[in-house]
Motif scaffolding. Structure first.
Motif, short mmCIF file in Angstrom:
data_model
loop_
_atom_site.label_atom_id
_atom_site.label_comp_id
_atom_site.label_asym_id
_atom_site.label_seq_id
_atom_site.Cartn_x
_atom_site.Cartn_y
_atom_site.Cartn_z
N MET A 164 -6.24 3.12 -8.79
CA MET A 164 -5.15 2.27 -8.32
C MET A 164 -4.93 2.43 -6.82
SD MET A 164 -1.10 2.63 -9.14
CE MET A 164 -1.15 4.22 -8.31
N ILE A 165 -4.96 3.65 -6.34
CA ILE A 165 -4.70 3.88 -4.92
C ILE A 165 -5.84 3.33 -4.06
CG2 ILE A 165 -5.66 6.21 -4.62
CD1 ILE A 165 -3.04 6.85 -3.08
N ARG A 166 -7.07 3.40 -4.57
CA ARG A 166 -8.20 2.85 -3.82
C ARG A 166 -8.07 1.34 -3.68
NH1 ARG A 166 -11.85 -0.20 -4.44
NH2 ARG A 166 -11.62 -0.32 -6.67
N SER A 167 -7.84 0.67 -4.81
CA SER A 167 -7.76 -0.79 -4.75
C SER A 167 -6.46 -1.26 -4.09
CB SER A 167 -7.91 -1.40 -6.15
OG SER A 167 -6.87 -0.98 -7.01
N TYR A 188 1.52 6.86 -6.73
CA TYR A 188 0.46 7.84 -7.01
C TYR A 188 0.98 9.27 -6.80
CZ TYR A 188 -3.81 10.54 -6.72
OH TYR A 188 -4.77 11.50 -6.91
N SER A 189 1.74 9.47 -5.73
CA SER A 189 2.28 10.81 -5.44
C SER A 189 3.19 11.31 -6.54
CB SER A 189 3.05 10.79 -4.12
OG SER A 189 2.18 10.51 -3.06
N GLY A 190 3.84 10.40 -7.25
CA GLY A 190 4.76 10.79 -8.31
C GLY A 190 4.14 10.89 -9.68
N ALA A 211 0.83 -1.21 0.00
CA ALA A 211 0.00 0.00 0.00
C ALA A 211 0.86 1.26 0.00
CB ALA A 211 -0.95 0.00 1.20
N LEU A 212 1.91 1.26 0.78
CA LEU A 212 2.80 2.43 0.84
C LEU A 212 3.51 2.65 -0.51
CD1 LEU A 212 4.30 1.89 4.39
CD2 LEU A 212 2.74 3.73 3.68
N ARG A 213 3.87 1.58 -1.17
CA ARG A 213 4.49 1.70 -2.49
C ARG A 213 3.50 2.26 -3.51
NH1 ARG A 213 7.09 -3.96 -3.74
NH2 ARG A 213 7.84 -2.89 -5.60
N ILE A 214 2.25 1.85 -3.41
CA ILE A 214 1.19 2.37 -4.28
C ILE A 214 1.00 3.86 -4.02
CG2 ILE A 214 -1.32 2.32 -4.65
CD1 ILE A 214 0.04 0.04 -6.12
N ILE A 215 0.99 4.26 -2.77
CA ILE A 215 0.84 5.67 -2.41
C ILE A 215 1.99 6.49 -2.99
CG2 ILE A 215 0.91 7.31 -0.48
CD1 ILE A 215 -0.62 5.09 1.16
#
Length: 130
Positions: free
Chosen positions: A46-49, A30-32, A23-27
């Motif tokens: 993507m961030i939701r799922s 998304y931030s980038g 989840a942290l990697r997904i965040i």
């Protein structure tokens, strides 16, 4: 379920940590992302799922019955598959390079295999116990 079909508690805790790290990697991905509409729309999906995988696994970990465990791990599987789809779209559309996505897509595949095996194992032990 704290222990499932011979799974050691340490391995279960490691999966809780692993889904949180995913989840942290997904965040961070998304931030980038660029502020282009396409990137943001796909990124929000993507961030939701991607972040719900760990939340659902936490619920499975505390399941009150085998049926509830199977159901919650099924949700994990559904969300990890969806996340894989959004990652594919980010790569195939050229929004993010395949190289940047490689680690996350590999982890999606590994988590998918783990959740499928967990469901099968739980169903088999349920059939034997019934």
């Amino acid at each position: 379920m704290k222990e499932e079909g011979g799974t050691k508690k340490k391995e279960v805790v490691d999966l809780r940590t692993r889904t949180k790290e995913f989840a942290l990697r997904i965040i961070r991905l998304y931030s980038g992302l660029s502020k282009q509409t396409e990137a943001q729309v796909i990124g929000r999906q993507m961030i939701r799922s991607g972040t719900s995988v760990g939340a659902n696994y936490r619920e499975a970990y505390r399941a009150r019955s085998k049926a509830e465990f199977i159901s919650k791990v099924g949700e994990c599987l559904k969300e990890i598959e969806e996340t894989g789809y959004w990652l594919e779209l980010l790569g195939d559309s050229g929004i993010v390079s395949e190289e940047q996505l490689a680690g996350l897509t590999d982890e999606c595949g590994e988590l998918t295999a783990i959740f499928v095996a967990s469901i099968r194992r739980a169903k088999r032990s349920d059939e034997r116990g019934a």
